[in-house]
Every structure is written in structure tokens, then in C-alpha cells.
Design a protein around this motif. Structure first.
Motif, short mmCIF file in Angstrom:
data_model
loop_
_atom_site.label_atom_id
_atom_site.label_comp_id
_atom_site.label_asym_id
_atom_site.label_seq_id
_atom_site.Cartn_x
_atom_site.Cartn_y
_atom_site.Cartn_z
N LEU A 98 0.84 -1.19 0.00
CA LEU A 98 0.00 0.00 0.00
C LEU A 98 0.88 1.24 0.00
N LEU A 99 0.51 2.20 -0.85
CA LEU A 99 1.23 3.46 -0.93
C LEU A 99 0.31 4.57 -0.44
N THR A 100 0.88 5.61 0.11
CA THR A 100 0.05 6.74 0.51
C THR A 100 -0.25 7.59 -0.71
N ALA A 101 -1.45 8.11 -0.78
CA ALA A 101 -1.84 9.01 -1.87
C ALA A 101 -1.31 10.40 -1.53
N GLU A 102 -0.41 10.89 -2.34
CA GLU A 102 0.25 12.16 -2.04
C GLU A 102 -0.54 13.38 -2.50
N SER A 103 -1.30 13.26 -3.59
CA SER A 103 -1.96 14.44 -4.14
C SER A 103 -3.42 14.15 -4.44
N TYR A 104 -4.15 15.23 -4.67
CA TYR A 104 -5.56 15.12 -5.05
C TYR A 104 -5.70 14.32 -6.34
N GLU A 105 -4.83 14.56 -7.31
CA GLU A 105 -4.89 13.87 -8.59
C GLU A 105 -4.66 12.37 -8.44
N GLU A 106 -3.71 11.99 -7.59
CA GLU A 106 -3.46 10.57 -7.33
C GLU A 106 -4.68 9.90 -6.71
N ARG A 107 -5.30 10.58 -5.75
CA ARG A 107 -6.50 10.03 -5.12
C ARG A 107 -7.64 9.88 -6.13
N GLN A 108 -7.84 10.88 -6.97
CA GLN A 108 -8.90 10.82 -7.97
C GLN A 108 -8.69 9.64 -8.92
N LYS A 109 -7.47 9.48 -9.39
CA LYS A 109 -7.16 8.37 -10.30
C LYS A 109 -7.38 7.03 -9.59
N ALA A 110 -6.96 6.94 -8.34
CA ALA A 110 -7.11 5.70 -7.58
C ALA A 110 -8.58 5.38 -7.33
N TYR A 111 -9.40 6.40 -7.08
CA TYR A 111 -10.84 6.16 -6.90
C TYR A 111 -11.48 5.69 -8.21
N LEU A 112 -11.04 6.23 -9.33
CA LEU A 112 -11.56 5.77 -10.62
C LEU A 112 -11.20 4.32 -10.87
N ILE A 113 -9.99 3.93 -10.51
CA ILE A 113 -9.57 2.54 -10.67
C ILE A 113 -10.35 1.64 -9.73
N ARG A 114 -10.59 2.09 -8.51
CA ARG A 114 -11.40 1.30 -7.57
C ARG A 114 -12.79 1.07 -8.15
N ARG A 115 -13.35 2.11 -8.76
CA ARG A 115 -14.66 1.99 -9.38
C ARG A 115 -14.65 0.99 -10.53
N GLN A 116 -13.56 0.92 -11.27
CA GLN A 116 -13.45 -0.07 -12.36
C GLN A 116 -13.46 -1.49 -11.80
N TRP A 117 -12.77 -1.71 -10.68
CA TRP A 117 -12.76 -3.03 -10.05
C TRP A 117 -14.16 -3.39 -9.58
N ILE A 118 -14.87 -2.43 -9.02
CA ILE A 118 -16.25 -2.67 -8.56
C ILE A 118 -17.15 -3.00 -9.74
N ARG A 119 -16.98 -2.29 -10.85
CA ARG A 119 -17.79 -2.57 -12.05
C ARG A 119 -17.53 -3.96 -12.61
N LEU A 120 -16.29 -4.41 -12.56
CA LEU A 120 -15.97 -5.76 -13.03
C LEU A 120 -16.74 -6.80 -12.22
N ILE A 121 -16.71 -6.67 -10.91
CA ILE A 121 -17.44 -7.61 -10.04
C ILE A 121 -18.95 -7.49 -10.28
N LYS A 122 -19.44 -6.28 -10.47
CA LYS A 122 -20.87 -6.06 -10.73
C LYS A 122 -21.30 -6.80 -12.00
N GLN A 123 -20.49 -6.73 -13.04
CA GLN A 123 -20.81 -7.44 -14.29
C GLN A 123 -20.93 -8.94 -14.05
N ILE A 124 -20.06 -9.46 -13.21
CA ILE A 124 -20.11 -10.89 -12.91
C ILE A 124 -21.38 -11.22 -12.13
N THR A 125 -21.75 -10.38 -11.17
CA THR A 125 -22.91 -10.68 -10.34
C THR A 125 -24.24 -10.51 -11.07
#
Length: 184
Positions: A97-124
Motif C-alpha cells: 500500500l502506498l500513501t496518496a500524495e496528491s488530489y490527482e493521485e486520489r482521484q485516479k485511484a478512486y476511478l480505478i477502484r470503481r473499475q474493479w467494482i464494475r468488473l465484479i458487478k458485471q459478474i454478479t
């Protein structure tokens, strides 16, 4: 973007699961010291800080919520207010785990988290429980070594795709036999 200023957390893969024990065997800190108890990473996530699952490694974190589980893969944000309801965690691979240093890093990481959630949603969205299980197993086996996937408890996959743990066990045991029965 793996810099020395970022604090890194290394977590060892879990080999067994029991409801009476912690889901982590131990945490390996950057200085090489080991700490026991899986509650350490859960405490870390509850600090309110946002962390990012290292995108340069094949690792991830399963977050157990009250009635389901979520998978946060490489690049995904974990912690912060989003995971304050997390009840337990299971690292997959050698979690970093890395610390999110900037607002932009956090935004990108949240978008990627949402992609992982969407993948699981498609399966369910598949109405056939056995097919949901087979698909989630296939997805994990594409990304992680089969021996790593084999160590993930049935209850974890069940919570990820909304089936009974017994269904996961049956699919794992019968695998290809079920393929012909349910006409994938």
C-alpha cells in the motif's frame, strides 16, 4: 511512482481462514519486522487516510463489509471514508500500500477502484450462481497464480459474487463438469 518518501506496507499471503482467527497471519513492515494480527491493516484503513494498492505488483485487498466483500486491485484506492465500514480484510499476493500524495493521485485511484467494482458487478449480474462463481474464479486465475487463488476461502468468493459458500466449493471441486451442465 514508487518513491522513497511514500510509506509502504508489505503483507504476507494468508494460507488459511477460520472465522475464529484473524484473516492475516502477519504484516511485514518495510524495515523487515513482522507484526501479528490482521487488525493492524484494518486499523490503518480506519485512520481516514487514503492509500493506493501498488499498481506495480500483482496484489490486491479484499475488503469485507457487513453483507458483501469488495476487491481493490492494483491502482485502487482503499481507506478514507469509503472503507470506514470495513469489518475485516484479506490481502492477496504480497500486498503493498502506498500513501496518496496528491488530489490527482486520489482521484485516479478512486476511478480505478470503481473499475474493479464494475468488473465484479458485471459478474454478479449473471442469474446463474455457478456461472458467477466460475467467472470470478477465472478472473482471479487470470491475474494471480492458481496456488494463490486456491488459498482464498470459499466464503470470500461467495461474498464477492452473492452466492452461498457451498456453491463455491461445488464449482471448485467439479469445475469443468459444471461447464457442460450449465452451457457456458
Amino acid at each position: 511512482m514508487d518513491s522513497e518518501q511514500r510509506r509502504r506496507y508489505q503483507i504476507a499471503m494468508v494460507s488459511t481462514y477460520s472465522p475464529d482467527t484473524s484473516v492475516l497471519d502477519h504484516i511485514v513492515m518495510p524495515d523487515g519486522t513482522e507484526q501479528s494480527q490482521g487488525s493492524d491493516i484494518l486499523t490503518l484503513l480506519r485512520t481516514g487516510k487514503v492509500f493506493i494498492v501498488n499498481s506495480r505488483k500483482r496484489n490486491g485487498l479484499i475488503l469485507y463489509k457487513r453483507y458483501h466483500a469488495e476487491f481493490a486491485g492494483p491502482g485502487a484506492a482503499v481507506g478514507g471514508e469509503y472503507d470506514c465500514d470495513c469489518q475485516s480484510v484479506l490481502p492477496i499476493g504480497n500486498l503493498s500500500l502506498l500513501t496518496a500524495e496528491s488530489y490527482e493521485e486520489r482521484q485516479k485511484a478512486y476511478l480505478i477502484r470503481r473499475q474493479w467494482i464494475r468488473l465484479i458487478k458485471q459478474i454478479t449480474e449473471n442469474p446463474v450462481p455457478q456461472q458467477r462463481v466460475q467467472k470470478i474464479l477465472d478472473q482471479f486465475e487470470q491475474y494471480f497464480p492458481p496456488e494463490t487463488v486456491a488459498q482464498i476461502p470459499d466464503v470470500t468468493f461467495a461474498l464477492l459474487v452473492g452466492v452461498l459458500p457451498q456453491t463455491v466449493g461445488v464449482v471448485r471441486r467439479l469445475g469443468s463438469e459444471l461447464d457442460s451442465r450449465f452451457n457456458y
